[in-house]
Scaffold this motif. Sequence first.
Motif, PDB file in Angstrom:
ATOM      1  N   GLY A 243      66.299  20.471 113.518  1.00  0.00           N
ATOM      2  CA  GLY A 243      65.436  19.386 113.564  1.00  0.00           C
ATOM      3  C   GLY A 243      64.153  19.537 112.864  1.00  0.00           C
ATOM      4  N   LYS A 244      63.692  20.786 112.562  1.00  0.00           N
ATOM      5  CA  LYS A 244      62.394  20.925 111.951  1.00  0.00           C
ATOM      6  C   LYS A 244      62.389  21.745 110.877  1.00  0.00           C
ATOM      7  N   ILE A 245      61.564  21.257 109.886  1.00  0.00           N
ATOM      8  CA  ILE A 245      61.335  21.982 108.634  1.00  0.00           C
ATOM      9  C   ILE A 245      60.132  22.465 108.221  1.00  0.00           C
ATOM     10  N   GLY A 246      59.793  23.703 107.979  1.00  0.00           N
ATOM     11  CA  GLY A 246      58.369  24.354 107.590  1.00  0.00           C
ATOM     12  C   GLY A 246      58.191  24.395 106.151  1.00  0.00           C
ATOM     13  N   MET A 247      57.476  23.580 105.593  1.00  0.00           N
ATOM     14  CA  MET A 247      57.408  23.443 104.178  1.00  0.00           C
ATOM     15  C   MET A 247      56.059  23.673 103.471  1.00  0.00           C
ATOM     16  N   TYR A 248      55.990  24.636 102.600  1.00  0.00           N
ATOM     17  CA  TYR A 248      54.668  25.192 101.951  1.00  0.00           C
ATOM     18  C   TYR A 248      54.549  24.568 100.557  1.00  0.00           C
ATOM     19  N   THR A 249      53.642  24.013 100.168  1.00  0.00           N
ATOM     20  CA  THR A 249      53.406  23.373  98.652  1.00  0.00           C
ATOM     21  C   THR A 249      52.320  23.887  98.008  1.00  0.00           C
ATOM     22  N   CYS A 250      52.155  24.535  96.845  1.00  0.00           N
ATOM     23  CA  CYS A 250      51.181  25.047  96.372  1.00  0.00           C
ATOM     24  C   CYS A 250      50.062  23.805  95.899  1.00  0.00           C
TER      25      CYS A 250
ATOM     26  N   LYS B 174      61.530  16.670 111.660  1.00  0.00           N
ATOM     27  CA  LYS B 174      60.188  16.896 111.932  1.00  0.00           C
ATOM     28  C   LYS B 174      59.426  17.763 110.933  1.00  0.00           C
ATOM     29  N   VAL B 175      58.718  17.545 110.011  1.00  0.00           N
ATOM     30  CA  VAL B 175      58.344  18.472 108.915  1.00  0.00           C
ATOM     31  C   VAL B 175      56.824  18.800 108.993  1.00  0.00           C
ATOM     32  N   ARG B 176      56.616  20.337 108.848  1.00  0.00           N
ATOM     33  CA  ARG B 176      55.511  20.774 109.002  1.00  0.00           C
ATOM     34  C   ARG B 176      55.173  21.194 107.883  1.00  0.00           C
ATOM     35  N   HIS B 177      54.094  20.345 106.976  1.00  0.00           N
ATOM     36  CA  HIS B 177      53.600  20.654 105.844  1.00  0.00           C
ATOM     37  C   HIS B 177      52.211  21.468 105.701  1.00  0.00           C
ATOM     38  N   VAL B 178      52.311  22.292 104.862  1.00  0.00           N
ATOM     39  CA  VAL B 178      51.210  23.153 104.733  1.00  0.00           C
ATOM     40  C   VAL B 178      50.991  23.069 103.188  1.00  0.00           C
ATOM     41  N   MET B 179      49.601  22.767 102.576  1.00  0.00           N
ATOM     42  CA  MET B 179      49.164  22.653 101.368  1.00  0.00           C
ATOM     43  C   MET B 179      47.841  23.404 101.202  1.00  0.00           C
ATOM     44  N   ASN B 180      48.023  24.486 100.305  1.00  0.00           N
ATOM     45  CA  ASN B 180      46.898  25.132 100.205  1.00  0.00           C
ATOM     46  C   ASN B 180      45.833  24.578  99.349  1.00  0.00           C
TER      47      ASN B 180
ATOM     48  N   PHE C 260      40.196  15.090  95.247  1.00  0.00           N
ATOM     49  CA  PHE C 260      41.594  15.320  95.612  1.00  0.00           C
ATOM     50  C   PHE C 260      42.317  14.404  96.589  1.00  0.00           C
ATOM     51  N   PHE C 261      41.672  14.610  97.733  1.00  0.00           N
ATOM     52  CA  PHE C 261      42.124  13.678  99.042  1.00  0.00           C
ATOM     53  C   PHE C 261      41.971  12.165  98.790  1.00  0.00           C
ATOM     54  N   ALA C 262      40.839  11.841  98.038  1.00  0.00           N
ATOM     55  CA  ALA C 262      40.890  10.375  97.563  1.00  0.00           C
ATOM     56  C   ALA C 262      41.866   9.949  96.724  1.00  0.00           C
ATOM     57  N   ASP C 263      42.231  10.812  95.594  1.00  0.00           N
ATOM     58  CA  ASP C 263      43.570  10.501  94.893  1.00  0.00           C
ATOM     59  C   ASP C 263      44.635  10.394  95.559  1.00  0.00           C
ATOM     60  N   ILE C 264      45.196  11.318  96.482  1.00  0.00           N
ATOM     61  CA  ILE C 264      46.465  11.368  97.139  1.00  0.00           C
ATOM     62  C   ILE C 264      46.603  10.300  98.078  1.00  0.00           C
ATOM     63  N   LYS C 265      45.501   9.679  98.517  1.00  0.00           N
ATOM     64  CA  LYS C 265      45.545   8.368  99.363  1.00  0.00           C
ATOM     65  C   LYS C 265      45.758   7.287  98.214  1.00  0.00           C
ATOM     66  N   THR C 266      45.160   7.530  97.132  1.00  0.00           N
ATOM     67  CA  THR C 266      45.587   6.080  96.153  1.00  0.00           C
ATOM     68  C   THR C 266      46.968   6.303  95.581  1.00  0.00           C
ATOM     69  N   LEU C 267      47.557   7.420  95.742  1.00  0.00           N
ATOM     70  CA  LEU C 267      49.006   7.540  95.453  1.00  0.00           C
ATOM     71  C   LEU C 267      49.811   7.456  96.670  1.00  0.00           C
ATOM     72  N   ARG C 268      49.381   6.978  97.662  1.00  0.00           N
ATOM     73  CA  ARG C 268      50.035   6.770  98.968  1.00  0.00           C
ATOM     74  C   ARG C 268      50.846   7.975  99.337  1.00  0.00           C
ATOM     75  N   MET C 269      50.412   9.311  99.404  1.00  0.00           N
ATOM     76  CA  MET C 269      51.010  10.461  99.717  1.00  0.00           C
ATOM     77  C   MET C 269      50.774  10.730 101.277  1.00  0.00           C
ATOM     78  N   VAL C 270      51.755  11.146 101.862  1.00  0.00           N
ATOM     79  CA  VAL C 270      51.568  11.238 103.283  1.00  0.00           C
ATOM     80  C   VAL C 270      50.891  12.803 103.232  1.00  0.00           C
ATOM     81  N   PRO C 271      49.908  12.777 103.991  1.00  0.00           N
ATOM     82  CA  PRO C 271      48.960  14.086 104.248  1.00  0.00           C
ATOM     83  C   PRO C 271      49.841  15.240 104.750  1.00  0.00           C
ATOM     84  N   ALA C 272      49.286  16.604 104.120  1.00  0.00           N
ATOM     85  CA  ALA C 272      49.954  17.542 104.821  1.00  0.00           C
ATOM     86  C   ALA C 272      49.410  17.798 106.442  1.00  0.00           C
ATOM     87  N   ASN C 273      50.140  18.696 107.100  1.00  0.00           N
ATOM     88  CA  ASN C 273      49.611  18.699 108.422  1.00  0.00           C
ATOM     89  C   ASN C 273      48.267  19.779 108.279  1.00  0.00           C
TER      90      ASN C 273
END
Length: 471
Positions: free
Chosen positions: A22-29, A61-67, A97-110
């Motif tokens: 039921g849970k996913i750990g996800m890392y994105t560069c 349930k996704v735990r997303h980490v983006m460095n 970067f944070f302003a841009d991902i908001k414009t593109l409607r991206m769900v923020p990382a945890n």
Amino acid sequence: MSIQFYNSLSHRVEELAPINPGKIGMYTCGPTVYNFAHIGNFRCYAFEDILKRTLMASGLKVRHVMNLTDVDDKTIRGSQAEKLPLQEFTRKYKDAFFADIKTLRMVPANVYPAATETIPEMIQLIQTLFDKGIAYQAEDKSVYFSIEKWPAYGQLVKIDRDAMRVGVRIKMDEYAKDAMADFALWKAWDEADGDVWWDSPWGKGRPGWHIECSAMSSKYLGKTFDLHCGGVDNMFPHHEDEIAQSEAANGCKFVNLWMHCAHLMVEGQKMSKSLGNFYTLKDILAKGYSGREIRYVLIGTYYRQSLNFSFQALDEARGNLQRLDAFTSRLADVAKNGASGAVTAEQQAAFDAARDAFLAALQNDLNVSAGLGVLFDFLRDCNRELDGGKFTAEAARAAQAVLAKMDEILAVLEPDPSELQIPAEVQALADERQAARAAKDWAKADAMRKALDELGWVVKDTPKGPQLLKK
């Protein structure tokens, strides 16, 4: 429920099997914050957003980490060129970067860990490799990973070890694909680094790029986690080096499933400043396109195929979104004003089938093209029912619920505020045209329509009055 993705490590499609049910750990560069992110970066981030939204829509349930890479060769050179402290230099690019991902409607990382905030974990990881005899300090005082001491090197890109140049060391963070050599874990300070350095058991210096992601991912997701994503350009050396140093240090598998998206091209060519086709998000917004139109183009191509980003594609996205807007508006009108009456069994079956087929397409290696096909088939079928007067208010609301489930993944149905704003000059021309039509001055009305067209607007006459749409 079966969710299948192509695993870059095994080179085959595999069923996703969460380590913790039921849970996913996800890392994105994430971005290297030495400049504003460009549209090629956002192709990758959009793919990762669709992936995360698909997992969430599937009940996981996704735990997303983006460095955030805020110390490397590029950030140091940039801060010195602008004569700014490293943190001050990178802050504006982090904020953008944070302003841009908001414009593109991206769900923020945890979590958005910054490299400069994770130095102790990096030093500990390097120390473990050093203690195991896999890392060594060279005559230049930098610490390197010995590929010769780690026979498993090359899992991701299937390197021919016999062709490797044993004994060659590379201190740079990024290097050519044919440079299969020992890579820097800790880079000894030199004058080019200025005031950017930290103390370590090997002297003052700073981490190499590759060790940063290994330390940050293990800190927040554990030594083994479910998903690691990025662009194909990161497969070597970055992701290959991540695997080697993580598995050598921790003695266990690093990541179960790797996913990589293909390159973005611009008008059929590789994006390059020299070709004049290098665009940031701000550049494209300045040309009059909205964030959701850009998002629609970025997500509309299968992630493992190259995406040709063009202004024609943006115009086509605008047309498709206008079709969706007209449909959602029509449903909203019937839901509010339509006759009362139960949803028929046939209608409910069709609604359920469309909802399930859409999710199944995305669960099949993110086949967003098939998913969009389901969406527009649903639009066509519902419009036929609406044309025939077969939709009650309840049926319209049921159809709205199906669209809402699809949009949990697509995130394109709600217009941007900028799309709803009509310039005063455009509105004045539309009003003048409407007055001319009321006076049966067809020549003047036609002239006003042409004037609107020249300004990039189309006027559509509807039973409720004229509607203005961007071309």
